[in-house]
Write an enzyme that holds these catalytic residues in place. Structure first.
Site, mmCIF file in Angstrom:
data_model
loop_
_atom_site.group_PDB
_atom_site.id
_atom_site.type_symbol
_atom_site.label_atom_id
_atom_site.label_comp_id
_atom_site.label_asym_id
_atom_site.label_seq_id
_atom_site.Cartn_x
_atom_site.Cartn_y
_atom_site.Cartn_z
ATOM 1 N N ALA A 175 -21.654 0.084 14.690
ATOM 2 C CA ALA A 175 -21.375 1.426 14.865
ATOM 3 C C ALA A 175 -19.852 1.649 14.481
ATOM 4 O O ALA A 175 -19.216 2.633 13.942
ATOM 5 C CB ALA A 175 -21.390 1.726 16.554
ATOM 6 N N ARG A 231 -19.707 -1.866 18.663
ATOM 7 C CA ARG A 231 -20.633 -2.470 17.604
ATOM 8 C C ARG A 231 -22.089 -2.159 17.458
ATOM 9 O O ARG A 231 -22.944 -1.667 16.590
ATOM 10 C CB ARG A 231 -20.419 -3.871 17.499
ATOM 11 N N ASN A 243 -28.681 -5.700 14.305
ATOM 12 C CA ASN A 243 -28.952 -6.774 13.203
ATOM 13 C C ASN A 243 -29.186 -8.002 13.723
ATOM 14 O O ASN A 243 -28.848 -9.014 13.001
ATOM 15 C CB ASN A 243 -27.595 -6.425 12.474
ATOM 16 N N GLU A 368 -21.076 -6.822 2.469
ATOM 17 C CA GLU A 368 -20.063 -6.346 3.294
ATOM 18 C C GLU A 368 -18.872 -5.735 2.696
ATOM 19 O O GLU A 368 -18.265 -6.368 1.715
ATOM 20 C CB GLU A 368 -19.427 -7.724 3.900
HETATM 21 O O1 0X9 Z 1 -22.993 -10.370 11.586
HETATM 22 C C1 0X9 Z 1 -23.623 -9.406 10.839
HETATM 23 O O2 0X9 Z 1 -24.615 -8.888 11.391
HETATM 24 C C2 0X9 Z 1 -23.274 -8.989 9.607
HETATM 25 N N1 0X9 Z 1 -21.870 -9.002 9.554
HETATM 26 S S1 0X9 Z 1 -20.949 -7.955 10.262
HETATM 27 O O3 0X9 Z 1 -19.471 -8.286 10.232
HETATM 28 N N2 0X9 Z 1 -20.947 -6.655 9.502
HETATM 29 O O4 0X9 Z 1 -21.216 -7.931 11.712
HETATM 30 C C3 0X9 Z 1 -23.472 -10.231 8.586
HETATM 31 C C4 0X9 Z 1 -24.978 -10.451 8.813
HETATM 32 C C5 0X9 Z 1 -25.526 -11.080 7.284
HETATM 33 N N3 0X9 Z 1 -26.142 -12.334 7.662
HETATM 34 C C6 0X9 Z 1 -25.735 -13.620 7.997
HETATM 35 N N4 0X9 Z 1 -24.209 -13.898 8.070
HETATM 36 N N5 0X9 Z 1 -26.344 -14.413 7.797
HETATM 37 ZN ZN ZN Z 2 -21.903 -5.099 10.345
#
Ligand code: 0X9
Ligand code: ZN
Length: 520
Positions: A175, A231, A243, A368
């Site tokens: 978010a 988030r 995610n 990112e």
């Molecule tokens: O943690 C996440 O979901 C993503 N980063 S964030 O800072 N936007 O929250 C990255 C996910 C990508 N995949 C991996 N790091 N394995």
């Molecule tokens: Zn993210």
């Protein structure tokens, strides 16, 4: 949205009449943002016991940014750890942003959609306007409803009617990552408004592009109206990290199991309507061949796997393409994006691209966006100044075009892609001019050298070297400066995000020492 059952309309009406107006957002007066250098796990435990709010997911030895309530600060400062005070009070940042946004010219009143960030209503207006302006090319799609009943909407651009391969781009899972939403819209807008340009026309002859700017509309609204740094989605007011909720490797490393955790994976894979909506739309459309998930921040290009320390079957092709995408981004504004396998940032089981790749057989990347780890550019975190919306959109579009080229070739179409040739080796050089000099597009911006650096994109191999070098340090930012915090100025800085500062060692279920979890 309030649903009134007929039988109880009086009660419901009364509820509507007395419904409170949007409450004031949560305030953070006197909360300091402090980066603490933690020497070991004992220090980590000690810090967490102080009841602070870490602004990273993987808290471990190294530099940990924490939001500290006024009454907790003395204890940290007495701890003997090296601390860097980013700001004594985050509230003025939030006040400034709110004031700025309150006086912006909203899209509904003719405001430039890329002059500042857009709330959910404005996002929907932009989607509607794009579709209305090009009805033969663009259609608003509905992927389903969020947990609070908001529509998850997107724009389908193209004339393939399901016959052309399709590339799906999503934003706004998290978010507070507003730049991902604006960047999604920028990309949608470029495909629609640039449809007559030879490069985009060539692509759209063989490709449909589907853009879903806000996968998590409840969370996005909540971030705008109630808690800027929210988030997750809004499940039970506590939220699930969508995610971490996708169904490939769900519940593995990097997934949280406490509902309060910012990386809470939910009670089961695809328990959340938002991740389910993405899954179902993709699976209902066999023509989808590629998937991009936009996040912030860190200036990274990530490919599967993100949940295990193993190469994906197509690791070579993914690395090649990820590196090409990073090069294409660099060519636009000389911003250096690092291309690495997701897990080498940190494990994140249940992330969208692992599912897209592993289950739906798509070529999939997470991007990112800005800011990155480069010294000084972390200053803004989630509060990225709005004058970066257009340049970020332009460089993201360059990356998308690389994948679009490849995607267009998957249908057997042979003409009109932006580069031609072997798409797996598409060079970013051919997308240099995608929008970057085109001030005739919506939200045109004059770019200044202030946004530029000349470090060049970082390749996976370079990152791997950095990872090896950092096994005994904090991982990300290990070599950024002597304090290890990647900051050299006292200028106001935004909160540090998950990908923005991935720390090397993990707690709880995150067992693997992330010796590889480093960026340069
Ligand atoms: O943690 C996440 O979901 C993503 N980063 S964030 O800072 N936007 O929250 C990255 C996910 C990508 N995949 C991996 N790091 N394995
Ligand atoms: Zn993210």
């Amino acid at each position: 949205m309030v649903h009134c059952l007929f039988a109880s309309w009086v009660i419901c009406g009364a509820a509507l009449a007395s419904a409170p107006s949007t409450p004031d957002p949560r305030r953070y007066d006197g909360y300091a943002l402090i980066e603490v250098q933690l020497p070991d796990r004992a220090a980590v435990a000690q810090l967490l016991a102080m009841g602070v709010d870490p602004w990273v997911e993987t808290v471990g030895p190294g530099v940990v940014p924490v939001l500290v309530a006024p009454d907790r600060r003395a204890a940290i400062e007495a701890s003997g750890w090296t601390v860097h005070v980013v700001t004594d009070d985050v509230q003025p940042w939030l006040d400034d942003e709110r004031e700025r946004l309150a006086t912006r010219s909203r899209v509904q009143h003719g405001g430039d959609p890329f002059a500042d960030y857009l709330d959910l209503d404005e996002v929907n207006t932009v989607l509607d306007d794009l579709a209305a302006g090009a009805p033969e090319l663009a259609t608003v799609i509905d992927l389903g409803a969020s947990i609070e009943g908001r529509q998850i909407r997107g724009l389908r651009i193209g004339t393939g009617n399901g016959q052309s391969p399709a590339l799906v781009i999503v934003g706004g899972q998290h978010a507070r990552e507003w730049i991902g939403v604006s960047t999604s819209l920028w990309i949608a807008s470029r495909f629609v408004q640039g449809a007559a340009e030879p490069e985009i026309a060539g692509l759209l002859a063989n490709l449909d592009v589907v853009v879903v700017p806000v996968v998590n509309p409840d969370g996005y609204r909540y971030s705008w109206e109630a808690q800027r740094f929210w988030r997750k989605n809004r499940r039970d007011g506590v939220g699930v990290d969508t995610n971490r909720n996708f169904g490939y490797g769900w519940g593995g490393e990097g997934a949280g199991f406490e509902p309060e955790a910012d990386n809470y994976a939910g009670p089961a894979a695809f328990s959340e309507p938002e991740s389910m909506a993405v899954r179902d739309w993709v699976l209902d459309h066999d023509e989808v061949v590629a998937f991009v998930d936009l996040h912030s921040f860190g200036k990274l290009l990530l490919w599967p796997w993100g949940h295990i320390y193993e190469d994906a079957p197509d690791a070579m092709a993914l690395e090649t393409m990820g590196t090409d995408m990073a090069e294409a981004m660099f060519a636009v504004h000389q911003q250096s994006y690092t291309a690495i396998q997701g897990v080498d940032l940190y494990p994140a089981a249940g992330n969208s691209i692992d599912w897209a790749y592993g289950d739906a057989n798509l070529r999939a990347f997470t991007i990112e966006l800005r800011p990155g780890p480069d010294v000084e550019s972390f200053e803004d975190g989630f509060l990225l100044p709005p004058d970066q919306i257009v340049p970020v959109g332009e460089e993201a579009m360059a990356a998308v075009l690389v994948l679009a080229d490849w995607s267009a070739m998957q249908g057997g179409g042979s003409e009109g892609t932006s580069t031609g040739g072997d798409p797996s080796t598409t060079s970013g050089a051919t997308v240099d001019d995608t929008g970057s000099d085109d001030d005739s597009t919506t939200g045109s911006a004059t770019l200044t050298s202030a946004t530029m650096d000349d470090a060049g994109p970082t390749t996976a191999n370079e990152s791997a070297t950095a990872a090896d070098d950092s096994s005994s340090s904090s991982g990300a930012n290990a070599d950024a400066d002597s304090s290890g915090c990647g900051c050299t100025s006292d200028a106001p800085r935004g909160p540090i995000g998950f990908a923005g500062l991935a720390l090397a060692f993990a707690l709880g279920r995150r067992r693997r020492p992330a010796s590889a979890a480093a960026r340069q």
